[in-house]
Design an enzyme around this catalytic site. Structure first.
Site, PDB file in Angstrom:
ATOM      1  N   HIS A 171     -27.807  24.661  35.017  1.00 11.35           N
ATOM      2  CA  HIS A 171     -28.444  23.341  34.918  1.00 11.35           C
ATOM      3  C   HIS A 171     -29.272  23.141  33.656  1.00 11.35           C
ATOM      4  O   HIS A 171     -30.041  22.194  33.577  1.00 11.35           O
ATOM      5  CB  HIS A 171     -29.297  23.019  36.152  1.00 11.35           C
ATOM      6  CG  HIS A 171     -28.560  23.152  37.438  1.00 11.35           C
ATOM      7  ND1 HIS A 171     -27.393  22.467  37.683  1.00 11.35           N
ATOM      8  CD2 HIS A 171     -28.814  23.897  38.537  1.00 11.35           C
ATOM      9  CE1 HIS A 171     -26.966  22.802  38.904  1.00 11.35           C
ATOM     10  NE2 HIS A 171     -27.796  23.661  39.427  1.00 11.35           N
TER      11      HIS A 171
ATOM     12  N   PRO B  68     -41.280  14.784  39.216  1.00  8.75           N
ATOM     13  CA  PRO B  68     -42.278  14.380  38.239  1.00  8.75           C
ATOM     14  C   PRO B  68     -42.761  12.954  38.430  1.00  8.75           C
ATOM     15  O   PRO B  68     -42.017  12.008  38.255  1.00  8.75           O
ATOM     16  CB  PRO B  68     -41.544  14.523  36.915  1.00  8.75           C
ATOM     17  CG  PRO B  68     -40.101  14.697  37.260  1.00  8.75           C
ATOM     18  CD  PRO B  68     -39.938  14.542  38.719  1.00  8.75           C
ATOM     19  N   GLU B  69     -44.012  12.830  38.749  1.00  9.16           N
ATOM     20  CA  GLU B  69     -44.708  11.558  38.695  1.00  9.16           C
ATOM     21  C   GLU B  69     -45.605  11.635  37.458  1.00  9.16           C
ATOM     22  O   GLU B  69     -45.501  12.580  36.685  1.00  9.16           O
ATOM     23  CB  GLU B  69     -45.511  11.345  39.989  1.00  9.16           C
ATOM     24  CG  GLU B  69     -44.616  11.425  41.232  1.00  9.16           C
ATOM     25  CD  GLU B  69     -45.355  11.215  42.541  1.00  9.16           C
ATOM     26  OE1 GLU B  69     -46.256  10.374  42.579  1.00  9.16           O
ATOM     27  OE2 GLU B  69     -45.031  11.900  43.518  1.00  9.16           O
TER      28      GLU B  69
END
Length: 275
Positions: free
Chosen positions: A91, A2-3
Site C-alpha cells: 500500500h 485523519p481529521e
DNA sequence: CGTATCTCCTGCAAGC
DNA sequence: TGCTTGCAGGAGATAC
C-alpha cells in the site's frame, strides 16, 4: 484516520524535514487512488523545491515556487519519512525523493487523492467550497466564532452531529471530534442544528476549538493506524470521553454511553449529560 | 439551495 | 479453526 488534528500533526512533522529541499525524483507505484492520479503530477513536481507545507481543511499542501501538490489522506492515508533504501511496504503508492531521504504515501483503503495545481495554494479558488477553519491556521483565515456558527446553522434542519461534519460549514471536524465536541458542549447529537440555543452554541464553539487544539497538542488520535511521518502515534485517544466508549460509564455522571447511527456513521453520547 | 443515500477500498474483529 | 458479515476516521455524486 485523519481529521484536522491528524493532518496538522502530519504537516508539523513534515515541515522541518522538507522545507527548502528539492524533489529529486518521484515514483508513482499505484495511480489507482480515489481518482486516478495521472503522470502530470510526477512531471510537474519534479525538480521543485518545497518552500512551505500548509494545511487547508483536511488537505495537506506541499507548496513549491510555481505550484503545489495537494494531498488528501482519505480514511487511511499517511506519509512516512524514510530511507530511500527501505523496503517498500504493501500500500505504498507514491514516493517523493529528496537528496538524503524520501517520503512515502501509504494508504490501504485508497480513499486518498493527489493533485498538482499551478500557483500558490493561498490564492487557490478550488478551496472556495470549503467552510471556515475552526482553529488557528498560519496560512488561511480562521475567524470562527458564535456569530459565524449562529448564522451558518440558522437554516440547517439536520441533526447537529452530521452537520458538524459537513465540510462546507466548518472544516476539519470528522466523526471522532464531532462526537467529542458535542459531549463537551453538553449537546445531544440528535438535536436539530437550527434549534440549538445561543448559549449552547457558545459552548459548542468553545468545545470545538478546545477539542481540536487539545488533539493537535496530543499529536492526533491513534485508534488503529494513524502514525505521523516520524513513526510516532498520537495519544489523544486517552482523552476521549465518548467516541468508541459504548456501554462504558460517562466520565461525568457514570451513566452508560450510548451508540446510535446517524447518516450511516456511529454516534456516541451520554443521554444524561447531553440534552 | 438543502437533504438523504450510495459509493469507492482493504483490513480487522465479531459472530457463527 | 475457518468462514461470512459488518464496520471503520471522508466526502463527492446523484436524486429528490
Amino acid at each position: 484516520m485523519p481529521e484536522l488534528p491528524e493532518v496538522e500533526t502530519t504537516r508539523r512533522a513534515l515541515l522541518p524535514h522538507i522545507l527548502g529541499q528539492k524533489i529529486t525524483n518521484i515514483n508513482l507505484y499505484n495511480p489507482n487512488l480515489r481518482w486516478k492520479v495521472d503522470g502530470t503530477v510526477i512531471k510537474q513536481a519534479y525538480q521543485q523545491t518545497i518552500c512551505d507545507v500548509q494545511r487547508r481543511a483536511k488537505y495537506l499542501i506541499f507548496q513549491a515556487s510555481n505550484g503545489f501538490l495537494l494531498s488528501h489522506l482519505g480514511m487511511s492515508g499517511h506519509w512516512k519519512l524514510t530511507d530511500k533504501s527501505a523496503e517498500r511496504l504493501k500500500h505504498d503508492h507514491l514516493q517523493i525523493d529528496f537528496d538524503d531521504f524520501c517520503l512515502r504515501y501509504n494508504d490501504s483503503r485508497r480513499f486518498g487523492s493527489f493533485q498538482w495545481i499551478e500557483g500558490q495554494a493561498t490564492n487557490h479558488t478550488g478551496f472556495s467550497h470549503l467552510g471556515i477553519e475552526p482553529i488557528e491556521n498560519p496560512n488561511f483565515p480562521y475567524d470562527f466564532d458564535i456569530d459565524f456558527l449562529k448564522k451558518a446553522l440558522k437554516n440547517r434542519k439536520t441533526p447537529i452531529k452530521p452537520t458538524l461534519m459537513n465540510q462546507k460549514i466548518i472544516v476539519g471536524v470528522g466523526n471522532i471530534y464531532a462526537n467529542e465536541a458535542l459531549f463537551l458542549a453538553g449537546i445531544n447529537p440528535k438535536k436539530l442544528a437550527h434549534r440549538i440555543s445561543k448559549a449552547k452554541l457558545e459552548k459548542l464553539v468553545e468545545a470545538i476549538i478546545c477539542v481540536l487544539n487539545q488533539a493537535v497538542k496530543a499529536g492526533g488520535t491513534t485508534l488503529k493506524d494513524f502514525i505521523n511521518p516520524n513513526n510516532k502515534t498520537g495519544y489523544f485517544q486517552l482523552s476521549l470521553n465518548v467516541y468508541g466508549r459504548e456501554k462504558e460509564p460517562c466520565h461525568k455522571c457514570q451513566q452508560s454511553i450510548q451508540k446510535i447511527i446517524q447518516a450511516q456513521r456511529a454516534t456516541f453520547y451520554c443521554p444524561t449529560c447531553q440534552k
